[in-house]
Design a protein around this motif. Structure first.
Motif, PDB file in Angstrom:
ATOM      1  N   LEU A  44       0.807  -1.224   0.000  1.00 46.87           N
ATOM      2  CA  LEU A  44       0.000   0.000   0.000  1.00 46.87           C
ATOM      3  C   LEU A  44       0.841   1.276   0.000  1.00 46.87           C
ATOM      4  N   LEU A  45       2.159   1.142   0.069  1.00 49.73           N
ATOM      5  CA  LEU A  45       3.023   2.323   0.016  1.00 49.73           C
ATOM      6  C   LEU A  45       3.538   2.590  -1.398  1.00 49.73           C
ATOM      7  N   ASN A  46       3.232   1.700  -2.339  1.00 47.16           N
ATOM      8  CA  ASN A  46       3.624   1.893  -3.731  1.00 47.16           C
ATOM      9  C   ASN A  46       2.547   2.728  -4.416  1.00 47.16           C
ATOM     10  N   SER A  47       2.797   4.022  -4.539  1.00 49.85           N
ATOM     11  CA  SER A  47       1.789   4.956  -5.053  1.00 49.85           C
ATOM     12  C   SER A  47       1.407   4.687  -6.506  1.00 49.85           C
ATOM     13  N   LYS A  48       2.173   3.878  -7.221  1.00 53.97           N
ATOM     14  CA  LYS A  48       1.861   3.576  -8.623  1.00 53.97           C
ATOM     15  C   LYS A  48       0.820   2.475  -8.763  1.00 53.97           C
ATOM     16  N   LYS A  49       0.542   1.759  -7.673  1.00 56.51           N
ATOM     17  CA  LYS A  49      -0.436   0.677  -7.722  1.00 56.51           C
ATOM     18  C   LYS A  49      -1.816   1.201  -7.361  1.00 56.51           C
ATOM     19  N   THR A  50      -2.805   0.797  -8.106  1.00 54.75           N
ATOM     20  CA  THR A  50      -4.183   1.195  -7.853  1.00 54.75           C
ATOM     21  C   THR A  50      -4.611   0.745  -6.454  1.00 54.75           C
ATOM     22  N   GLY A  51      -5.242   1.646  -5.723  1.00 58.35           N
ATOM     23  CA  GLY A  51      -5.715   1.326  -4.385  1.00 58.35           C
ATOM     24  C   GLY A  51      -4.698   1.621  -3.295  1.00 58.35           C
ATOM     25  N   SER A  52      -3.468   1.954  -3.678  1.00 58.49           N
ATOM     26  CA  SER A  52      -2.428   2.265  -2.694  1.00 58.49           C
ATOM     27  C   SER A  52      -2.510   3.738  -2.276  1.00 58.49           C
ATOM     28  N   PHE A  53      -1.776   4.060  -1.237  1.00 65.38           N
ATOM     29  CA  PHE A  53      -1.711   5.442  -0.775  1.00 65.38           C
ATOM     30  C   PHE A  53      -0.756   6.224  -1.664  1.00 65.38           C
ATOM     31  N   THR A  54      -1.046   7.506  -1.848  1.00 62.65           N
ATOM     32  CA  THR A  54      -0.184   8.356  -2.671  1.00 62.65           C
ATOM     33  C   THR A  54       0.873   9.051  -1.825  1.00 62.65           C
ATOM     34  N   GLY A  55       0.725   9.013  -0.508  1.00 59.45           N
ATOM     35  CA  GLY A  55       1.702   9.622   0.383  1.00 59.45           C
ATOM     36  C   GLY A  55       1.322   9.418   1.833  1.00 59.45           C
ATOM     37  N   PHE A  56       2.159   9.921   2.727  1.00 56.81           N
ATOM     38  CA  PHE A  56       1.873   9.823   4.155  1.00 56.81           C
ATOM     39  C   PHE A  56       2.617  10.932   4.885  1.00 56.81           C
ATOM     40  N   SER A  57       2.117  11.269   6.061  1.00 60.72           N
ATOM     41  CA  SER A  57       2.819  12.202   6.947  1.00 60.72           C
ATOM     42  C   SER A  57       2.718  11.651   8.362  1.00 60.72           C
ATOM     43  N   VAL A  58       3.695  12.006   9.196  1.00 62.48           N
ATOM     44  CA  VAL A  58       3.750  11.475  10.554  1.00 62.48           C
ATOM     45  C   VAL A  58       3.873  12.638  11.521  1.00 62.48           C
ATOM     46  N   ASN A  59       3.062  12.611  12.573  1.00 61.11           N
ATOM     47  CA  ASN A  59       3.049  13.663  13.585  1.00 61.11           C
ATOM     48  C   ASN A  59       3.285  13.040  14.961  1.00 61.11           C
ATOM     49  N   ASP A  60       4.172  13.665  15.732  1.00 61.84           N
ATOM     50  CA  ASP A  60       4.487  13.214  17.086  1.00 61.84           C
ATOM     51  C   ASP A  60       3.350  13.651  18.023  1.00 61.84           C
ATOM     52  N   ILE A  61       2.616  12.696  18.569  1.00 62.28           N
ATOM     53  CA  ILE A  61       1.500  13.013  19.463  1.00 62.28           C
ATOM     54  C   ILE A  61       2.000  13.690  20.739  1.00 62.28           C
ATOM     55  N   PHE A  62       3.229  13.360  21.184  1.00 62.52           N
ATOM     56  CA  PHE A  62       3.794  13.976  22.384  1.00 62.52           C
ATOM     57  C   PHE A  62       4.670  15.189  22.070  1.00 62.52           C
ATOM     58  N   GLY A  63       4.601  15.681  20.851  1.00 61.05           N
ATOM     59  CA  GLY A  63       5.423  16.815  20.443  1.00 61.05           C
ATOM     60  C   GLY A  63       5.106  18.068  21.234  1.00 61.05           C
ATOM     61  N   THR A  64       6.027  19.027  21.181  1.00 60.00           N
ATOM     62  CA  THR A  64       5.859  20.265  21.944  1.00 60.00           C
ATOM     63  C   THR A  64       4.821  21.187  21.311  1.00 60.00           C
TER      64      THR A  64
END
Length: 172
Positions: A44-64
């Protein structure tokens, strides 16, 4: 007299620097390769495959701050499978003492991150999940001990397991 002093000083530093005590070193074992697949095994991380995700972002829940991005690289194996490589970056909080009867044995820590997967330009298509990484910290090892994805365990590692890249597979 000064020559004698410098000779002794050099000898002392040589003995100290040559000391090798592998037991006094703490093993660091925290690199994770995170694969995301569907139930049929599609990457699902291969954006060229149908049904996969085109990207992602990550956020630190305990961030300042409310928005505290965590850098996770997207990489590819020689077999053309994509994975997220996470080494560090999210803040850690103390989870508990590993052995309440023997507090000198270590402490566990954990990080919690929100992963937002993008499927298209429509924000309603985004998928938001939570990744929790638990760490074991003893005098001999600092390592990933458990990974939970949306509060479900997806990886665990014993303290005596050898140091290696921790492979985590998430099925969505």
């Amino acid at each position: 007299m000064m020559k004698y002093f410098w000779g002794i000083l050099v000898a002392v530093f040589a003995m100290i620097s040559c000391k090798s005590d592998d037991d006094s070193l703490q093993r660091i074992d925290q690199l994770m390769n995170i694969y995301v697949r569907n139930s049929a095994g599609q990457d699902l991380l291969n954006s060229k495959k149908t049904g996969s995700f085109t990207g992602f972002s990550v956020n630190d829940i305990f961030g300042t701050k409310d928005i505290a991005p965590v850098s996770i690289a997207l990489k590819m194996t020689t077999d053309s499978l994509f994975y997220m490589e996470y080494l560090a970056g999210a803040k850690r909080r103390r989870l508990d003492s590993i052995s309440p009867d023997n507090p000198g044995t270590g402490t566990s820590y954990y990080s919690r991150m929100q992963i937002t997967y993008t499927k298209s330009t429509n924000a309603n298509d985004n998928v938001v999940d939570t990744l929790e990484v638990q760490y074991r910290n003893t005098p001999t090892v600092f390592q990933v001990s458990k990974v939970l994805y949306n509060k479900v365990p997806v990886f665990s590692k014993d303290e005596n397991a050898p140091t290696s890249t921790n492979t985590v597979t998430i099925t969505k």
